[in-house]
Design a protein around this motif. Sequence first.
Motif, mmCIF file in Angstrom:
data_model
loop_
_atom_site.group_PDB
_atom_site.id
_atom_site.type_symbol
_atom_site.label_atom_id
_atom_site.label_comp_id
_atom_site.label_asym_id
_atom_site.label_seq_id
_atom_site.Cartn_x
_atom_site.Cartn_y
_atom_site.Cartn_z
ATOM 1 N N SER A 1 -26.996 -43.172 1.758
ATOM 2 C CA SER A 1 -25.875 -42.284 1.470
ATOM 3 C C SER A 1 -25.307 -41.766 2.791
ATOM 4 C CB SER A 1 -26.304 -41.122 0.584
ATOM 5 O OG SER A 1 -27.257 -40.307 1.250
ATOM 6 N N ARG A 2 -24.029 -41.358 2.743
ATOM 7 C CA ARG A 2 -23.341 -40.947 3.961
ATOM 8 C C ARG A 2 -22.426 -39.772 3.627
ATOM 9 N NH1 ARG A 2 -18.822 -42.284 7.344
ATOM 10 N NH2 ARG A 2 -19.454 -42.824 9.486
ATOM 11 N N ALA A 3 -22.500 -38.724 4.430
ATOM 12 C CA ALA A 3 -21.659 -37.549 4.221
ATOM 13 C C ALA A 3 -20.960 -37.200 5.527
ATOM 14 C CB ALA A 3 -22.492 -36.372 3.733
ATOM 15 N N ALA B 1 -14.392 -40.359 17.780
ATOM 16 C CA ALA B 1 -14.584 -38.905 17.843
ATOM 17 C C ALA B 1 -15.605 -38.420 16.815
ATOM 18 C CB ALA B 1 -13.251 -38.184 17.651
ATOM 19 N N THR B 2 -16.730 -39.150 16.713
ATOM 20 C CA THR B 2 -17.711 -38.888 15.659
ATOM 21 C C THR B 2 -19.122 -38.788 16.239
ATOM 22 O OG1 THR B 2 -16.382 -40.096 14.045
ATOM 23 C CG2 THR B 2 -18.702 -39.767 13.503
ATOM 24 N N VAL B 3 -19.878 -37.828 15.751
ATOM 25 C CA VAL B 3 -21.299 -37.746 16.043
ATOM 26 C C VAL B 3 -22.054 -38.029 14.747
ATOM 27 C CG1 VAL B 3 -21.386 -35.239 15.668
ATOM 28 C CG2 VAL B 3 -23.169 -36.349 17.004
ATOM 29 N N ILE B 4 -23.090 -38.867 14.835
ATOM 30 C CA ILE B 4 -23.851 -39.286 13.658
ATOM 31 C C ILE B 4 -25.303 -38.865 13.826
ATOM 32 C CG2 ILE B 4 -24.584 -41.241 12.232
ATOM 33 C CD1 ILE B 4 -22.140 -42.781 13.296
ATOM 34 N N ASP C 1 -25.124 -29.278 -1.834
ATOM 35 C CA ASP C 1 -24.181 -29.789 -0.855
ATOM 36 C C ASP C 1 -24.687 -31.072 -0.209
ATOM 37 O OD1 ASP C 1 -22.518 -27.610 -1.289
ATOM 38 O OD2 ASP C 1 -23.578 -26.392 0.207
ATOM 39 N N PRO C 2 -23.792 -32.037 0.043
ATOM 40 C CA PRO C 2 -24.210 -33.284 0.694
ATOM 41 C C PRO C 2 -24.672 -33.067 2.129
ATOM 42 C CG PRO C 2 -21.820 -33.183 0.479
ATOM 43 C CD PRO C 2 -22.364 -32.052 -0.316
ATOM 44 N N VAL C 3 -24.210 -31.979 2.762
ATOM 45 C CA VAL C 3 -24.647 -31.595 4.099
ATOM 46 C C VAL C 3 -25.112 -30.151 4.042
ATOM 47 C CG1 VAL C 3 -23.962 -31.265 6.504
ATOM 48 C CG2 VAL C 3 -23.027 -33.189 5.212
ATOM 49 N N THR C 4 -26.352 -29.895 4.430
ATOM 50 C CA THR C 4 -26.884 -28.536 4.375
ATOM 51 C C THR C 4 -26.332 -27.702 5.533
ATOM 52 O OG1 THR C 4 -28.807 -28.991 5.776
ATOM 53 C CG2 THR C 4 -29.019 -29.467 3.410
ATOM 54 N N GLU C 5 -26.497 -26.385 5.419
ATOM 55 C CA GLU C 5 -26.065 -25.492 6.490
ATOM 56 C C GLU C 5 -26.792 -25.811 7.789
ATOM 57 O OE1 GLU C 5 -23.691 -23.131 6.769
ATOM 58 O OE2 GLU C 5 -22.984 -23.874 4.834
ATOM 59 N N SER C 6 -28.072 -26.127 7.685
ATOM 60 C CA SER C 6 -28.844 -26.482 8.871
ATOM 61 C C SER C 6 -28.305 -27.754 9.525
ATOM 62 C CB SER C 6 -30.323 -26.678 8.488
ATOM 63 O OG SER C 6 -31.063 -27.179 9.573
ATOM 64 N N GLU C 7 -27.994 -28.751 8.710
ATOM 65 C CA GLU C 7 -27.449 -29.999 9.244
ATOM 66 C C GLU C 7 -26.076 -29.792 9.865
ATOM 67 O OE1 GLU C 7 -29.738 -32.927 6.027
ATOM 68 O OE2 GLU C 7 -27.683 -32.257 5.666
ATOM 69 N N GLY D 1 -18.444 -34.917 12.047
ATOM 70 C CA GLY D 1 -19.874 -35.193 12.072
ATOM 71 C C GLY D 1 -20.273 -35.946 10.821
ATOM 72 N N VAL D 2 -21.275 -36.812 10.945
ATOM 73 C CA VAL D 2 -21.718 -37.645 9.834
ATOM 74 C C VAL D 2 -23.236 -37.554 9.706
ATOM 75 C CG1 VAL D 2 -21.947 -40.018 8.977
ATOM 76 C CG2 VAL D 2 -19.786 -39.260 10.014
ATOM 77 N N ILE D 3 -23.702 -37.370 8.490
ATOM 78 C CA ILE D 3 -25.127 -37.464 8.166
ATOM 79 C C ILE D 3 -25.346 -38.770 7.422
ATOM 80 C CG2 ILE D 3 -27.021 -36.492 6.807
ATOM 81 C CD1 ILE D 3 -26.393 -34.812 9.232
ATOM 82 N N GLU D 4 -26.188 -39.631 7.969
ATOM 83 C CA GLU D 4 -26.571 -40.873 7.302
ATOM 84 C C GLU D 4 -28.036 -40.768 6.907
ATOM 85 O OE1 GLU D 4 -25.677 -44.442 9.396
ATOM 86 O OE2 GLU D 4 -23.513 -44.065 9.466
ATOM 87 N N ARG D 5 -28.307 -41.028 5.632
ATOM 88 C CA ARG D 5 -29.660 -40.858 5.110
ATOM 89 C C ARG D 5 -30.326 -42.203 4.828
ATOM 90 N NH1 ARG D 5 -29.919 -35.445 4.273
ATOM 91 N NH2 ARG D 5 -27.923 -34.402 3.872
ATOM 92 N N ALA D 6 -31.662 -42.128 4.708
ATOM 93 C CA ALA D 6 -32.426 -43.348 4.507
ATOM 94 C C ALA D 6 -32.124 -44.026 3.176
ATOM 95 C CB ALA D 6 -33.927 -43.046 4.599
#
Length: 381
Positions: A223-225, A174-177, A188-194, A215-220
């Motif tokens: 790091s993972r939020a 149940a995750t979107v990356i 913030d580790p996740v911006t409002e836009s993200e 929801g997950v943000i993975e960065r180059a």
Amino acid sequence: MSSEASMLVPTPPTIKRIERISPTLYEAAMKCTSRAAWLAGGDGKLVPPHPRALLGTGVHAVLERARAGGVAGTTEDEWRSGAERFFDEKMRQLFAATHPLLHAKFDGPDRLPFYNLFRARAAQMAADAAASLSGRAGHAIARSSGGGLAVEAALVSKDGRVAGRADVLDSANATVIDYKTGAAGDSDPVTESELRQLRLYAYLANQNGIAIARGVIERADRSRAEVPISAQDAAEEGRRALVVLDGYNQHAGKPFESGASPSPDACRFCPCIPFCEAFWRTAEPQWIGQCGTHVEGVVESVEGGELVSINLNATRGTGANGPAVVTRLSREWLTFSGAIPQPQQTVRVTDAAYVEESTAPAVFRADRVTTAVWTVRSQAP
């Protein structure tokens, strides 16, 4: 490479109606209808991209390939090597098709600033993705609303008015990356836009019968939020996107300038600055901190050999008005598409490195990575 690309200020497009909105258009239209119109219908090849944006596109292509199981190998070293080769190939293709100003500034894609850093990050993230896939017993890469892991899943809402392509849709968890090539911010580790983007992907998934809870943000930088996303929040984001779409289409058929909403925040990193008359009418020196240094003025003289200085009377923009000089311009940057600007011509210098204005004339120093000098079209009498 577009044969029409030059350093003559492009003519902005008329705002065209769009039938559906994407997360990228949604974010742009929230700030400025004209900016969204350029993304939706403008010829992007007429404006040189930031080298980091070009590199980011290359990284994204590597990750898409890796997540789809397209990086060959059985060990981390093999996956990394395969990803590096694919990155190099993709960047050669992207560089060949980009604006000629980047060709005048850089001999090849591997000469772009931070090329090796982006290449290494792409290779490591691709290796991580390949290792994850190899560890899934009987893993399957899906491209539909069925179960499993969907890479670059194209989703459309039931009414057909919202569409998006999530980097990874993991229905089993149940995750979107979503992948980001930049590092996390200081706050913030996740911006409002993200967060808006993740919620909109969740809305689209829900519309296609796929429940999303996070929801997950993975960065180059690896790091993972992670953030929770409720069905209510996702539905509300979808509703807001439709409101923005309707507001955008109220400008359909109107001139580009009719939708412009210039401000320090809306104009930050905006590709429309060279040709947005509303920006040049409105911009003030106080905007420099948020949207950079951009100056319009009438050329008084041009001096120098291989390194050129342009003396001008600055009249508009975020730089100081009055006598000014733009220094450290390579002659090749100015001549690849025609002659050097001449006295009495109006030019727009975008993304100068910084300004010295303690004494007259103000000094605008060119930056190899970002600065461009545009010639404004002559107005008919």
